[in-house]
Design a protein around this motif. Structure first.
Motif, PDB file in Angstrom:
ATOM      1  N   UNK A 126      47.033  31.807  41.224  1.00 21.74           N
ATOM      2  CA  UNK A 126      45.827  31.330  40.542  1.00 21.74           C
ATOM      3  C   UNK A 126      45.698  31.937  39.144  1.00 21.74           C
ATOM      4  N   UNK A 142      30.633  34.987  43.366  1.00 21.32           N
ATOM      5  CA  UNK A 142      31.819  35.213  44.195  1.00 21.32           C
ATOM      6  C   UNK A 142      33.076  35.141  43.333  1.00 21.32           C
ATOM      7  N   UNK A 143      34.067  35.941  43.678  1.00 21.97           N
ATOM      8  CA  UNK A 143      35.276  35.966  42.850  1.00 21.97           C
ATOM      9  C   UNK A 143      36.006  34.621  42.826  1.00 21.97           C
ATOM     10  N   UNK A 203      38.295  32.047  39.668  1.00 24.48           N
ATOM     11  CA  UNK A 203      39.733  31.738  39.705  1.00 24.48           C
ATOM     12  C   UNK A 203      39.959  30.270  40.054  1.00 24.48           C
ATOM     13  N   UNK A 250      37.383  52.766  38.379  1.00 26.30           N
ATOM     14  CA  UNK A 250      37.719  51.366  38.627  1.00 26.30           C
ATOM     15  C   UNK A 250      37.817  50.636  37.287  1.00 26.30           C
ATOM     16  N   UNK A 270      41.225  42.248  37.114  1.00 27.10           N
ATOM     17  CA  UNK A 270      41.699  41.017  37.744  1.00 27.10           C
ATOM     18  C   UNK A 270      40.899  40.790  39.029  1.00 27.10           C
ATOM     19  N   UNK A 271      41.237  39.726  39.736  1.00 27.55           N
ATOM     20  CA  UNK A 271      40.455  39.381  40.941  1.00 27.55           C
ATOM     21  C   UNK A 271      40.479  40.528  41.948  1.00 27.55           C
ATOM     22  N   UNK A 272      41.662  41.079  42.193  1.00 26.75           N
ATOM     23  CA  UNK A 272      41.769  42.144  43.199  1.00 26.75           C
ATOM     24  C   UNK A 272      40.967  43.375  42.786  1.00 26.75           C
ATOM     25  N   UNK A 273      40.981  43.699  41.504  1.00 29.63           N
ATOM     26  CA  UNK A 273      40.297  44.924  41.086  1.00 29.63           C
ATOM     27  C   UNK A 273      38.776  44.759  41.100  1.00 29.63           C
ATOM     28  N   UNK A 306      37.065  42.707  43.071  1.00 30.44           N
ATOM     29  CA  UNK A 306      36.705  42.646  44.492  1.00 30.44           C
ATOM     30  C   UNK A 306      36.570  44.056  45.046  1.00 30.44           C
ATOM     31  N   UNK A 307      37.505  44.913  44.651  1.00 26.73           N
ATOM     32  CA  UNK A 307      37.475  46.301  45.124  1.00 26.73           C
ATOM     33  C   UNK A 307      36.253  47.040  44.571  1.00 26.73           C
ATOM     34  N   UNK A 340      33.326  45.717  43.748  1.00 28.31           N
ATOM     35  CA  UNK A 340      32.147  45.214  44.474  1.00 28.31           C
ATOM     36  C   UNK A 340      32.062  45.843  45.865  1.00 28.31           C
ATOM     37  N   UNK A 341      33.182  45.843  46.580  1.00 25.82           N
ATOM     38  CA  UNK A 341      33.163  46.347  47.947  1.00 25.82           C
ATOM     39  C   UNK A 341      32.963  47.858  47.989  1.00 25.82           C
ATOM     40  N   UNK A 342      33.535  48.552  47.024  1.00 26.36           N
ATOM     41  CA  UNK A 342      33.334  49.996  46.954  1.00 26.36           C
ATOM     42  C   UNK A 342      31.854  50.301  46.744  1.00 26.36           C
ATOM     43  N   UNK A 396      29.260  48.479  47.360  1.00 28.32           N
ATOM     44  CA  UNK A 396      28.450  48.118  48.530  1.00 28.32           C
ATOM     45  C   UNK A 396      28.629  49.143  49.658  1.00 28.32           C
TER      46      UNK A 396
END
Lengths: 396, 396
Positions: free
Chosen positions: B42, B58-59, B63, B126, B130-133, B135-136, B138-140, B142
């Protein structure tokens, strides 16, 4: 109002809420002053916690505002944390409020995790315990999954569930349901995820009907779950678990469901306990105290074979219903009847669509068991708030 | 097909995609073989990443599947990671596929974080990358918020954003929007959360119009953001950041937006770089290589005052559009025109409803700037996939 007996109920779990609601219904305001103390402003549905822990439902579905389900004109609700129970002073100490004097005390403070002395478990494992703890499990797991795309370490997407009892199996069932969504969210191939259920006993769901256990294991294994039975965990570390014999499973998420013990405050009050649980008399009284009742996970009730019933929502609810009626009788000078637990059956869910259980003399598995499980969940909402609450919270 | 020139484009960012699409439109299949290489399947919209990083969108909104926006009959798309650029061999090495030979190479591999040598930053902070970073991130965040109810440590709900440039300010704006929801989710009083934006330069948004900067700072401060300007970060630790002078801010989440440098692969190829960026000639060529073009964040383009333009989506897009047309001209034996960047303005969002910016000669702030920002975002979808993509992805 000064001379009416003061009843203080600690904990708004199944037992505490039923006691409070029962007493409020039975007694007029000139007969007793009823106070309910709970750490949170909400009651949580313990039997539902495995779902928000896996993220298959939101944690708000598993909690209810306490004032919304009690008669606040009859029940004085105090949101506070109990710090000590002083039996000789007939007083309860609270974190933020003045001590509470009581004439009758009902203790329904729930349980604490039992780690059986396993090293590192308390520090490194998660527990399905309350709203805050299951929220943390869900978010931890999601964060580990999010990190996988960056770090590509297998342990990030390995989940070890310690204990294959009722809670362990129900949680594993929800995890299985959650994984496809979670893997899509974080671009992870589903087959890379490992869910390992480790149990020290020689069987999954000890005490359950063998045919049902086989059904559950077969179903969960078909979804990729690995079972390690007769396998005690020796140690839980920051990296995962070390099994007896030395084998290590690297796992970023370890959830312990292996057992519960009574609340520490009960032990500290001086009442005699076994693993924090009190062997109550036939009126649910603590030994030696005519005015102190212990219900729920901190109480021990024995069956006819002198074996203790496992702590469940079902027995707690019945204890609360019993006390609500019988404590009212006692206040009016009557005689309390003995408590008798009437087990109605047990159903364990395996995710949304599968379950196993025994209801009456009937074995259930698959869709019919899952349907029965939902009815059981709804019954609690019915007891708490009638049909309107069932309609608000229920999702059949 | 064997004798047609091979054009290899590395990276499907703004520049790479525009180059590929332009070339595919201009050139017939007997004129060139076009190959696009990208690590992911993507394309991600870099200018939108601050939103999923905060969790306000949302991520997946940031993309797009690459095959869905290119003509796959004309463009050979390879999903792989580039491991080396071999200029002498006219070859690109890939992680999972055979090396790719090229006649013309277009390098649009994007940027890497610039840490300016700040100790511990790479390990503990952080990056909005990119998308993976994201997402990490946001989750971290939370997960830290989820832990707060269990541990009650203030650092769990303290977020330090390093850098108050464009990305830093836009991210802080999204955080401000997200906090009410996040605090409800985790039962945290909103006023307990700390968002601290630390900037070494003597102003927020260096280079921006002063009135607009004041508007942004006032707005964000009204939402509780703390700004520390002229305050270099000395070190980033596992516990937070240490500022110059020794003051420590304990924070579980540190996000660095303080700068970017060129891609390491460009540096490693032997091309002369400044912070990994290549001072390209007027045709965007790497010095000394007639057939190697560098676009996007790894290229350096200078304005009339001999100062480099900052790396943006806008300049990358224009470079891609330029190359798509001019490389086609070159292939047909024509003369490439010089590249000239036409800055159309800059708008920085401050969450959903606020923004500041300059478009043409006009200063914008508040709702009108926010509206303009959305139009700019939609324009990219229009360039990529026309009106149908705008309608599918656009949310005005």
């Amino acid at each position: 109002m000064m001379s009416v007996p003061k009843i203080v109920i600690l904990g708004a779990g199944y037992g505490g809420l039923m006691t409070a609601k029962g007493l409020a219904k039975e007694l007029k305001s000139n007969e007793a002053e009823i106070t309910l103390v709970n750490q949170n402003s909400y009651h949580y549905v313990t039997t539902e916690l495995h779902k928000p822990a896996a993220g298959t439902s939101h944690h708000d579905h598993a909690r209810l505002s306490i004032p919304s389900v009690i008669n606040t004109k009859r029940i004085n609700f105090i949101q506070d944390r109990v710090t000590a129970i002083k039996l000789e002073e007939k007083e309860v100490q609270l974190e933020s409020n003045e001590p509470l004097k009581y004439d009758y005390l009902v203790v329904g403070l729930g349980s604490a995790p039992e780690t059986f002395g396993i090293k590192g478990l308390m520090e490194n494992a998660f527990f399905i315990r309350n709203i805050a703890s299951v929220r943390a499990i869900r978010e931890h797991m999601e964060y580990m999954f999010a990190r996988y795309a960056l770090e590509k370490k297998e342990e990030l997407i390995t989940i070890v569930v310690g204990g294959a009892g009722f809670t362990g199996i129900e949680y594993v069932g929800e995890l299985v349901d959650r994984m496809p969504e979670l893997c899509r969210e974080y671009d992870i191939p589903l087959e890379k995820v490992r869910i390992v259920n480790v149990e020290a006993a020689p069987t999954v769901l000890p005490g359950f009907d063998k045919e049902l256990v086989e059904y559950a294991v077969k179903y969960l294994e078909s979804k990729g779950v690995e079972f390690l039975i007769s396998t005690p965990i020796e140690e839980c570390t920051e990296e995962g678990v070390i099994l007896k014999g030395g084998q290590e499973i690297k796992a970023a998420t370890v959830v312990w469901t292996g057992g519960v013990r009574g609340n520490k405050l009960v032990e500290e009050s001086g009442i005699e306990t076994m693993r924090g649980r009190v062997k109550v008399d036939e009126n649910l009284r603590a030994p030696g105290y005519d005015n102190v009742f212990i219900i729920g996970d901190s109480s021990l009730v024995f069956n006819e074979d002198e074996r203790p019933y496992p702590p469940t929502a079902q027995i707690s609810t019945q204890q609360g219903q019993y006390l609500g009626k019988n404590l009212a009788v006692k206040l009016r000078g009557g005689e309390m009847k003995p408590f008798k637990y009437m087990p109605k059956g047990t159903v364990a869910s395996l995710g949304r669509k599968e379950a196993i259980g025994v209801v009456g003399n009937k074995k259930l598995m698959g869709g019919s068991a899952a349907f029965m499980k939902k009815l059981i969940d709804l019954r609690w909402f019915y007891l708490l708030g009638g049909l309107s609450l069932v309609l608000r919270k229920g999702k059949l």
